[in-house]
Write a protein that holds these residues in place. Structure first.
Motif, PDB file in Angstrom:
ATOM      1  N   GLN A  54       0.832  -1.193   0.000  1.00 45.80           N
ATOM      2  CA  GLN A  54       0.000   0.000   0.000  1.00 45.80           C
ATOM      3  C   GLN A  54       0.875   1.253   0.000  1.00 45.80           C
ATOM      4  N   PRO A  55       0.291   2.410  -0.379  1.00 44.86           N
ATOM      5  CA  PRO A  55       1.032   3.668  -0.250  1.00 44.86           C
ATOM      6  C   PRO A  55       1.549   3.843   1.173  1.00 44.86           C
ATOM      7  N   GLY A  56       2.777   4.301   1.268  1.00 44.46           N
ATOM      8  CA  GLY A  56       3.424   4.455   2.562  1.00 44.46           C
ATOM      9  C   GLY A  56       4.395   3.340   2.881  1.00 44.46           C
ATOM     10  N   HIS A  57       4.272   2.202   2.189  1.00 49.88           N
ATOM     11  CA  HIS A  57       5.201   1.101   2.418  1.00 49.88           C
ATOM     12  C   HIS A  57       6.569   1.446   1.831  1.00 49.88           C
ATOM     13  N   ARG A  58       7.609   1.084   2.555  1.00 47.79           N
ATOM     14  CA  ARG A  58       8.974   1.333   2.101  1.00 47.79           C
ATOM     15  C   ARG A  58       9.479   0.153   1.277  1.00 47.79           C
ATOM     16  N   VAL A  59      10.270   0.454   0.264  1.00 46.69           N
ATOM     17  CA  VAL A  59      10.817  -0.576  -0.614  1.00 46.69           C
ATOM     18  C   VAL A  59      12.288  -0.282  -0.886  1.00 46.69           C
ATOM     19  N   GLU A  60      12.967  -1.302  -1.374  1.00 45.47           N
ATOM     20  CA  GLU A  60      14.323  -1.147  -1.904  1.00 45.47           C
ATOM     21  C   GLU A  60      14.272  -1.488  -3.382  1.00 45.47           C
ATOM     22  N   VAL A  61      14.917  -0.677  -4.201  1.00 42.53           N
ATOM     23  CA  VAL A  61      14.944  -0.885  -5.649  1.00 42.53           C
ATOM     24  C   VAL A  61      16.364  -1.275  -6.049  1.00 42.53           C
ATOM     25  N   LEU A  62      16.487  -2.391  -6.768  1.00 42.76           N
ATOM     26  CA  LEU A  62      17.787  -2.863  -7.222  1.00 42.76           C
ATOM     27  C   LEU A  62      17.804  -2.938  -8.739  1.00 42.76           C
ATOM     28  N   TRP A  63      18.939  -2.591  -9.332  1.00 41.41           N
ATOM     29  CA  TRP A  63      19.078  -2.682 -10.787  1.00 41.41           C
ATOM     30  C   TRP A  63      20.554  -2.834 -11.136  1.00 41.41           C
ATOM     31  N   GLY A  64      20.807  -3.188 -12.373  1.00 41.91           N
ATOM     32  CA  GLY A  64      22.175  -3.333 -12.847  1.00 41.91           C
ATOM     33  C   GLY A  64      22.682  -2.032 -13.433  1.00 41.91           C
ATOM     34  N   GLY A  65      23.656  -1.426 -12.784  1.00 41.31           N
ATOM     35  CA  GLY A  65      24.248  -0.198 -13.282  1.00 41.31           C
ATOM     36  C   GLY A  65      25.388  -0.486 -14.242  1.00 41.31           C
ATOM     37  N   PRO A  66      26.018   0.548 -14.785  1.00 41.11           N
ATOM     38  CA  PRO A  66      27.102   0.344 -15.761  1.00 41.11           C
ATOM     39  C   PRO A  66      28.331  -0.323 -15.169  1.00 41.11           C
ATOM     40  N   THR A  67      28.497  -0.250 -13.845  1.00 40.22           N
ATOM     41  CA  THR A  67      29.674  -0.860 -13.213  1.00 40.22           C
ATOM     42  C   THR A  67      29.295  -1.898 -12.167  1.00 40.22           C
ATOM     43  N   GLY A  68      28.036  -2.357 -12.179  1.00 33.72           N
ATOM     44  CA  GLY A  68      27.623  -3.366 -11.208  1.00 33.72           C
ATOM     45  C   GLY A  68      26.272  -3.046 -10.605  1.00 33.72           C
ATOM     46  N   GLY A  69      25.869  -3.859  -9.619  1.00 33.60           N
ATOM     47  CA  GLY A  69      24.568  -3.694  -8.995  1.00 33.60           C
ATOM     48  C   GLY A  69      24.445  -2.386  -8.230  1.00 33.60           C
ATOM     49  N   ARG A  70      23.243  -1.789  -8.288  1.00 36.68           N
ATOM     50  CA  ARG A  70      22.951  -0.550  -7.575  1.00 36.68           C
ATOM     51  C   ARG A  70      21.634  -0.723  -6.822  1.00 36.68           C
ATOM     52  N   SER A  71      21.448   0.053  -5.771  1.00 33.99           N
ATOM     53  CA  SER A  71      20.191   0.006  -5.026  1.00 33.99           C
ATOM     54  C   SER A  71      19.895   1.378  -4.446  1.00 33.99           C
ATOM     55  N   LEU A  72      18.609   1.624  -4.200  1.00 39.02           N
ATOM     56  CA  LEU A  72      18.207   2.863  -3.541  1.00 39.02           C
ATOM     57  C   LEU A  72      16.928   2.617  -2.746  1.00 39.02           C
ATOM     58  N   PRO A  73      16.701   3.412  -1.693  1.00 34.19           N
ATOM     59  CA  PRO A  73      15.462   3.295  -0.921  1.00 34.19           C
ATOM     60  C   PRO A  73      14.364   4.148  -1.543  1.00 34.19           C
ATOM     61  N   ALA A  74      13.123   3.704  -1.396  1.00 39.20           N
ATOM     62  CA  ALA A  74      11.994   4.458  -1.935  1.00 39.20           C
ATOM     63  C   ALA A  74      10.750   4.145  -1.115  1.00 39.20           C
ATOM     64  N   GLU A  75       9.710   4.920  -1.378  1.00 38.06           N
ATOM     65  CA  GLU A  75       8.426   4.724  -0.703  1.00 38.06           C
ATOM     66  C   GLU A  75       7.321   4.665  -1.750  1.00 38.06           C
ATOM     67  N   VAL A  76       6.403   3.729  -1.566  1.00 38.87           N
ATOM     68  CA  VAL A  76       5.269   3.614  -2.477  1.00 38.87           C
ATOM     69  C   VAL A  76       4.323   4.787  -2.222  1.00 38.87           C
ATOM     70  N   THR A  77       4.021   5.552  -3.267  1.00 37.84           N
ATOM     71  CA  THR A  77       3.087   6.676  -3.121  1.00 37.84           C
ATOM     72  C   THR A  77       1.752   6.412  -3.810  1.00 37.84           C
ATOM     73  N   GLU A  78       1.731   5.444  -4.739  1.00 36.29           N
ATOM     74  CA  GLU A  78       0.478   5.147  -5.444  1.00 36.29           C
ATOM     75  C   GLU A  78       0.541   3.729  -5.993  1.00 36.29           C
ATOM     76  N   VAL A  79      -0.584   3.020  -5.910  1.00 36.65           N
ATOM     77  CA  VAL A  79      -0.725   1.688  -6.493  1.00 36.65           C
ATOM     78  C   VAL A  79      -1.796   1.772  -7.571  1.00 36.65           C
ATOM     79  N   ARG A  80      -1.435   1.415  -8.806  1.00 31.32           N
ATOM     80  CA  ARG A  80      -2.363   1.505  -9.934  1.00 31.32           C
ATOM     81  C   ARG A  80      -2.629   0.117 -10.510  1.00 31.32           C
ATOM     82  N   SER A  81      -3.855  -0.105 -10.931  1.00 30.52           N
ATOM     83  CA  SER A  81      -4.221  -1.322 -11.663  1.00 30.52           C
ATOM     84  C   SER A  81      -5.024  -0.876 -12.874  1.00 30.52           C
ATOM     85  N   ASP A  82      -4.327  -0.664 -14.001  1.00 26.28           N
ATOM     86  CA  ASP A  82      -4.996   0.005 -15.122  1.00 26.28           C
ATOM     87  C   ASP A  82      -4.636  -0.554 -16.506  1.00 26.28           C
ATOM     88  N   PRO A  83      -4.879  -1.814 -16.857  1.00 27.37           N
ATOM     89  CA  PRO A  83      -5.234  -2.921 -15.962  1.00 27.37           C
ATOM     90  C   PRO A  83      -4.016  -3.593 -15.353  1.00 27.37           C
TER      91      PRO A  83
END
Length: 211
Positions: A54-83
């Motif tokens: 739900q909005p307000g839940h904290r998450v960690e986002v991971l992805w592959g950067g140009p020199t290796g794995g990267r991560s950052l903290p984020a917060e869910v602000t909206e959940v959409r189902s469209d569809p």
């Protein structure tokens, strides 16, 4: 100066989103990113919806950067189902290097038929991810060294799955070998099939723990 791909995932790329209260990495596609907010589309929407993020839940986002794995903290602000299920995430802190494994792994027993060189063998998985598996086999001849090609056929439940694998290591356990293997050349569609089976195993495990 902030740089896309280093300080936040680039639009059009893949990322893993981990709801911190759930501890499960969810594969996603980054559709919009501007250094402040992200819009991600969840690949396995049916499973992600069961987590009730739900909005307000904290998450960690991971992805592959140009020199290796990267991560950052984020917060869910909206959940959409469209569809399709999408989350809007607000970045809440700086990105950093991450060595965290992004593949989701689950304990699941599946029958395996494999060919290693000229030898045809059968076995059973111990665990599985979209990146590889660990499989019990009865030992044969000399142990295959790391890097040895091993072609496998798995029975996923929705049909057979063929993959060109590569031996990572072999752990002898008496007459049996526990072989760790990776699948380095899977398409995104093939990875999604494995993810679905992995998340199904995780869902069943959660149900067993709740009983």
């Amino acid at each position: 100066m902030s740089v896309a791909g280093v300080d936040w995932p680039e639009p059009g790329g893949a990322a893993e989103v981990i709801p911190l209260a759930r501890g499960v990495a969810l594969p996603s596609h980054v559709e919009v990113s501007d250094g402040t907010d992200l819009l991600v589309r969840l690949v396995l929407a049916e499973y992600a919806e069961k987590l009730k993020v739900q909005p307000g839940h904290r998450v960690e986002v991971l992805w592959g950067g140009p020199t290796g794995g990267r991560s950052l903290p984020a917060e869910v602000t909206e959940v959409r189902s469209d569809p399709e299920l999408r989350w809007v995430l607000q970045i809440t802190g700086p990105a950093e290097a991450s060595q965290r494994r992004q593949s989701v792994r689950a304990r699941v027993e599946l029958p395996v038929v494999a060919r290693c060189g000229t030898v045809l063998i059968t076995g059973q998985t111990v665990d599985l991810s979209e990146a590889g598996a660990r499989v019990w086999f009865d030992g044969w001849g000399l142990q295959p060294p790391p890097g040895t090609p091993i072609d496998v056929t798995l029975e996923l439940g929705d049909g057979t799955f063929n993959a060109a694998g590569e031996v990572v290591r072999v752990e002898p356990r008496g007459p049996r070998w526990l072989i760790s293997m990776k699948f380095p050349e899977l398409t995104e569609q093939e990875q999604d099939r494995l993810r679905r089976r992995v998340f199904e195993a995780l869902r069943l495990e959660r149900l067993r723990q709740a009983d």
